[in-house]
Design an enzyme around this catalytic site. Structure first.
Site, PDB file in Angstrom:
ATOM      1  N   ASN A  88       0.823  -1.209   0.000  1.00  0.00           N
ATOM      2  CA  ASN A  88       0.000   0.000   0.000  1.00  0.00           C
ATOM      3  C   ASN A  88       0.858   1.260   0.000  1.00  0.00           C
ATOM      4  O   ASN A  88       0.449   2.295  -0.525  1.00  0.00           O
ATOM      5  CB  ASN A  88      -0.959  -0.001   1.188  1.00  0.00           C
ATOM      6  CG  ASN A  88      -2.210  -0.806   0.894  1.00  0.00           C
ATOM      7  OD1 ASN A  88      -2.205  -1.712   0.064  1.00  0.00           O
ATOM      8  ND2 ASN A  88      -3.295  -0.476   1.562  1.00  0.00           N
ATOM      9  N   PHE A 279      -9.875 -37.932   7.380  1.00  0.00           N
ATOM     10  CA  PHE A 279     -10.934 -37.849   8.384  1.00  0.00           C
ATOM     11  C   PHE A 279     -11.980 -36.822   7.967  1.00  0.00           C
ATOM     12  O   PHE A 279     -11.652 -35.740   7.468  1.00  0.00           O
ATOM     13  CB  PHE A 279     -10.353 -37.493   9.755  1.00  0.00           C
ATOM     14  CG  PHE A 279      -9.449 -38.554  10.308  1.00  0.00           C
ATOM     15  CD1 PHE A 279      -9.946 -39.809  10.655  1.00  0.00           C
ATOM     16  CD2 PHE A 279      -8.096 -38.308  10.481  1.00  0.00           C
ATOM     17  CE1 PHE A 279      -9.109 -40.788  11.174  1.00  0.00           C
ATOM     18  CE2 PHE A 279      -7.258 -39.280  10.989  1.00  0.00           C
ATOM     19  CZ  PHE A 279      -7.754 -40.528  11.334  1.00  0.00           C
ATOM     20  N   GLU A 364      -7.284  -0.432   6.899  1.00  0.00           N
ATOM     21  CA  GLU A 364      -8.031   0.315   5.883  1.00  0.00           C
ATOM     22  C   GLU A 364      -9.527   0.362   6.200  1.00  0.00           C
ATOM     23  O   GLU A 364     -10.380   0.283   5.334  1.00  0.00           O
ATOM     24  CB  GLU A 364      -7.794  -0.316   4.498  1.00  0.00           C
ATOM     25  CG  GLU A 364      -7.166   0.639   3.504  1.00  0.00           C
ATOM     26  CD  GLU A 364      -5.683   0.894   3.839  1.00  0.00           C
ATOM     27  OE1 GLU A 364      -5.295   0.779   5.006  1.00  0.00           O
ATOM     28  OE2 GLU A 364      -4.926   1.218   2.923  1.00  0.00           O
ATOM     29  N   GLY A 365      -9.832   0.505   7.483  1.00  0.00           N
ATOM     30  CA  GLY A 365     -11.220   0.576   7.936  1.00  0.00           C
ATOM     31  C   GLY A 365     -11.641  -0.716   8.601  1.00  0.00           C
ATOM     32  O   GLY A 365     -11.602  -1.774   7.987  1.00  0.00           O
ATOM     33  N   ALA A 367     -13.778  -3.775  10.538  1.00  0.00           N
ATOM     34  CA  ALA A 367     -14.951  -4.546  10.113  1.00  0.00           C
ATOM     35  C   ALA A 367     -16.241  -3.819  10.467  1.00  0.00           C
ATOM     36  O   ALA A 367     -17.193  -3.786   9.667  1.00  0.00           O
ATOM     37  CB  ALA A 367     -14.918  -5.928  10.755  1.00  0.00           C
TER      38      ALA A 367
END
Length: 411
Positions: A88, A279, A364-365, A367
């Site tokens: 970035n 499994f 970058e912001g 959640a």
């Protein structure tokens, strides 16, 4: 083949994979152990074209677009997300800020070196205590003093600030004007006094560090004001829109790396004479990871495709960033469960992949911020794409700064 991915882009992916496996993967652990910044590797990555995909050739880019840039960051993160941490700063938010709002002279002076990996970038917005309220809680000030600005305050989570040659830093120039009192500056910490970067101890890379920055009458020439006074927050928000897609690509690559590691381990680790991949519970985890990655990949590519074609993309970028980050976190947790206790051992890649998966949930912001943007759009309260085409800033996929220089010379 994904219809979004041309043969050219798939060839780019192969180039990135080869570079990362031959040039980066064999030496990155050594840089980490020595806590040494791999400046030469960054320059070599720039020479290969890993940072310039979204920028025109006039500034040293390869002009192949955001889908290509997304694939590059996805593949880099898949092989070694620690090295991809600087993307970035070199090929997204930092040079995008300068390209979007800088004068032609500023663009031509600073962007080519960043995308070439010759100069190390930085984008510094956050401050101690600011969290997601970066504008409202901003305390760093910039005061005009003749032909320079003097900046005072502190910045937090400034990636590569201890190495940066050229960066973008945000400070308040008018205490009474709210977000319209925030300005952006092109800064050169190695050339001017008053800038001190202190690396922060984290569980992330020891070579590519994030930093606390102290600004004590830090000098910035007045000619390095980016855009006009008061445009700083608007400039950064514009750059962060595309930055969300690049972060989503990193999260996607990290999720794929978690799946790769889980598949490898499930085929190697045996219990009662058979691989644990036999499994059903392990198979269930592998299937869930695979499905989540493919769904996230479709969103990330859709966002990048919209960016390449001038379509509104802020809404889909938020969705892609949110979903890809959640997928990375989910895949890291599933992979660690498959590894069992070994998932915590630093000799295994999954231990630090998990840390980066957590980073991308917030980078970058956060959640929650993405969910607010998405929900407000869905509820009809505030369109996420309301500013599309109205910012007045250059789009590197649409506006070639070289054309402005030609027009100026012609006039």
């Amino acid at each position: 083949m994904d219809p979004v991915l041309t043969e050219e882009i798939e060839a780019i992916r192969e180039t990135v994979n080869r570079f990362m496996r031959t040039e980066v993967a064999p030496v990155m652990d050594g840089f980490e152990e020595r806590h040494e910044f791999p400046r030469d590797l960054v320059a070599r990555a720039g020479a290969v074209g890993l940072y310039g995909a979204a920028f025109p050739e006039s500034v040293g880019g390869t002009d192949v677009g955001y889908v290509a840039a997304t694939v590059i960051q996805e593949e880099m993160s898949r092989i070694d997300v620690r090295f991809a941490a600087c993307n970035n700063q070199q090929g997204s938010t930092c040079p995008t800020c300068i390209y979007a709002a800088g004068t032609p002279e500023q663009v031509m002076k600073y962007v080519p070196g960043l995308v070439a990996g010759q100069t190390i970038g930085m984008m510094s917005l956050s401050e101690p205590g600011s969290g997601s309220d970066a504008a409202g809680a901003m305390k760093t000030t910039a005061r005009r003093d003749g032909d320079v600005y003097r900046i005072n305050g502190q910045k937090m989570w400034a990636s590569m600030a201890n190495q940066t040659d050229v960066g973008v830093l945000i400070a308040r120039t008018n205490a009474e004007a709210g977000i319209r009192g925030i300005s952006a500056f092109i800064v050169e910490p190695k050339k001017y006094p008053g800038f001190t970067a202190q690396p922060i101890d984290t569980i992330l890379s020891k070579a590519m560090r994030t930093n606390l920055v102290f600004l004590d009458d830090f000098v910035v020439p007045a000619e390095n004001l980016l855009g006009a006074e008061g445009q700083g927050f608007k400039i950064v928000m514009y750059a962060l829109q595309s930055g969300r897609v690049t972060i989503a690509a990193k999260a996607l690559g990290t999720a794929q790396a978690c799946l790769d590691e889980a598949v490898r381990y499930a085929n190697e680790r045996t219990i009662s004479g058979q691989p644990i991949g036999k499994f059903q519970m392990i198979q269930s985890d592998i299937a869930e990871m695979t499905a989540a990655i493919e769904a996230s990949r479709a969103l990330v590519y859709k966002a990048a495709y919209a960016m390449d074609h001038g379509a509104p993309f802020n809404r889909i970028a938020s969705i892609a960033k949110y979903q890809a980050a959640q997928t990375a976190k989910f895949c890291a947790e599933k992979a660690q469960q498959i590894f069992g206790g070994y998932g915590l051992a630093t000799e295994y890649k999954i231990s630090w992949l998990s840390a980066y998966a957590s980073l991308f949930v917030n980078g970058e912001g956060s959640a929650n911020i993405q969910k607010l943007l998405i929900a407000n759009d869905s509820l009809g309260y505030k369109s996420a794409d309301r500013h599309h085409g109205k910012t007045g800033f250059r789009n590197p996929r649409v506006n070639d700064v070289a054309d402005e220089v030609k027009d100026r010379v012609g006039s």
